[in-house]
Design an enzyme around this catalytic site. Structure first.
Site, PDB file in Angstrom:
ATOM      1  N   ASN A  89       0.807  -1.218   0.000  1.00  0.00           N
ATOM      2  CA  ASN A  89       0.000   0.000   0.000  1.00  0.00           C
ATOM      3  C   ASN A  89       0.844   1.274   0.000  1.00  0.00           C
ATOM      4  OD1 ASN A  89      -2.737   1.488   0.782  1.00  0.00           O
ATOM      5  ND2 ASN A  89      -1.162   2.195   2.207  1.00  0.00           N
ATOM      6  N   SER A 142      -3.402   2.532  -9.010  1.00  0.00           N
ATOM      7  CA  SER A 142      -4.140   3.788  -9.135  1.00  0.00           C
ATOM      8  C   SER A 142      -4.815   3.812 -10.495  1.00  0.00           C
ATOM      9  CB  SER A 142      -3.178   4.982  -9.016  1.00  0.00           C
ATOM     10  OG  SER A 142      -3.800   6.202  -9.400  1.00  0.00           O
ATOM     11  N   TYR A 155       4.616   9.464 -11.180  1.00  0.00           N
ATOM     12  CA  TYR A 155       3.544   8.711 -10.526  1.00  0.00           C
ATOM     13  C   TYR A 155       2.812   7.828 -11.543  1.00  0.00           C
ATOM     14  CZ  TYR A 155      -0.547   7.811  -7.564  1.00  0.00           C
ATOM     15  OH  TYR A 155      -1.544   7.208  -6.834  1.00  0.00           O
ATOM     16  N   ALA A 157       3.906   6.713 -14.425  1.00  0.00           N
ATOM     17  CA  ALA A 157       4.801   5.635 -14.853  1.00  0.00           C
ATOM     18  C   ALA A 157       4.896   4.542 -13.788  1.00  0.00           C
ATOM     19  CB  ALA A 157       6.183   6.202 -15.151  1.00  0.00           C
ATOM     20  N   SER A 158       5.003   4.950 -12.529  1.00  0.00           N
ATOM     21  CA  SER A 158       5.144   3.967 -11.453  1.00  0.00           C
ATOM     22  C   SER A 158       3.898   3.094 -11.319  1.00  0.00           C
ATOM     23  CB  SER A 158       5.450   4.667 -10.123  1.00  0.00           C
ATOM     24  OG  SER A 158       4.328   5.357  -9.605  1.00  0.00           O
ATOM     25  N   LYS A 159       2.726   3.694 -11.455  1.00  0.00           N
ATOM     26  CA  LYS A 159       1.497   2.927 -11.260  1.00  0.00           C
ATOM     27  C   LYS A 159       1.187   2.040 -12.472  1.00  0.00           C
ATOM     28  CE  LYS A 159       0.660   4.338  -7.109  1.00  0.00           C
ATOM     29  NZ  LYS A 159       0.769   3.399  -5.957  1.00  0.00           N
ATOM     30  N   ILE A 188      -9.569   9.333  -3.849  1.00  0.00           N
ATOM     31  CA  ILE A 188     -10.020   8.887  -2.536  1.00  0.00           C
ATOM     32  C   ILE A 188      -9.609   9.953  -1.524  1.00  0.00           C
ATOM     33  CG2 ILE A 188      -9.948   7.041  -0.838  1.00  0.00           C
ATOM     34  CD1 ILE A 188     -10.991   6.113  -3.565  1.00  0.00           C
TER      35      ILE A 188
END
Length: 245
Positions: A89, A142, A155, A157-159, A188
């Protein structure tokens, strides 16, 4: 109880979605390892679980440090004897920075925490899961891993990479009793987005509202439970319909 007597490691569990997952998993009967670099926050979550009659252990972990990850697994096995569930997480956001706005150190930090962290935690728990012939891994990705525009360059690219990694793990280990899936939250309401939430147009979401941490936690409970035994390699959006447009 859907997770009775299961042992779950949840990273980034001191706040936000991780905290909601830890509390919800505990209410469903799981024993929780509250793992976070913020040790005081992790202790507070563990105390909340204990106050509700659950069992929890707070452990300070930098998920980018191999020594911390090894200690996390060792402490968990010493305390509870096995690991049934890993929820990757822990993550950070880049506030929508484009590629040219992102310097090298920022890029490395996002990739290390959001992608290398899940890889290191997964590799640390997989051997003990494979020895037992069962285990569940849930990666918190995400909607930025499904579409562009819900995060910055690093972000996003990472997800996307987390989802690809999830699918690889499912393909490689499903036959050995390991289930791996990803959850793809939309907007969220968490501390991670508290500074930008007022600038996010709710009109772009078909459900016309933002999501709650507890809703993500309930989906994670389902994926961790025996009810999801035939769910492998899924990347499930929980986004009020954002990605169907």
């Amino acid at each position: 109880m859907k997770l009775k007597d299961k042992v779950a490691i949840i990273t980034g569990a001191a706040s936000g979605m991780g905290k909601a997952e830890a509390l919800t998993f505990a209410r469903e009967g799981a024993k929780i390892i509250v793992a976070d670099i913020n040790f005081s926050g992790a202790e507070e979550v563990a105390q909340l679980i204990s106050a509700e009659g659950g069992r929890a252990l707070a452990i300070q972990v930098d998920i980018c440090q191999n020594s911390d990850i090894k200690q996390l697994v060792t402490h968990t096995l010493n305390q509870f004897g096995r690991i049934d569930i890993l929820v990757n997480n822990a993550g950070i956001f880049d506030h929508y920075k484009t590629s040219l706005e992102t310097n090298e150190s920022e890029w490395d930090k996002i990739i290390n925490i959001n992608l290398k962290g899940p890889y290191m935690a997964t590799n640390a728990v997989l051997p003990t899961m494979l020895d037992r012939g069962e285990g569940t891994i849930i990666n918190i990705a995400s909607v930025a891993g499904l579409v562009a525009g819900k995060g910055g360059a690093a972000y996003t690219a990472s997800k996307h990479a987390v989802i690809g990694y999830t699918k690889h793990l499912a393909s490689a280990y499903a036959s050995q009793g390991i289930r791996v899936n990803a959850i793809c939250p939309g907007t969220i309401i968490t501390p991670l987005v508290k500074d930008i939430i007022n600038n996010i147009p709710v009109e772009n979401i078909p459900a016309k509202r933002f999501g709650q941490q507890e809703e993500v936690a309930e989906l994670a409970v389902f994926l961790a439970s025996n009810q999801a035994n035939f769910v492998h390699g899924a990347a499930i959006p929980i986004d009020g319909g954002f990605t169907i447009q």
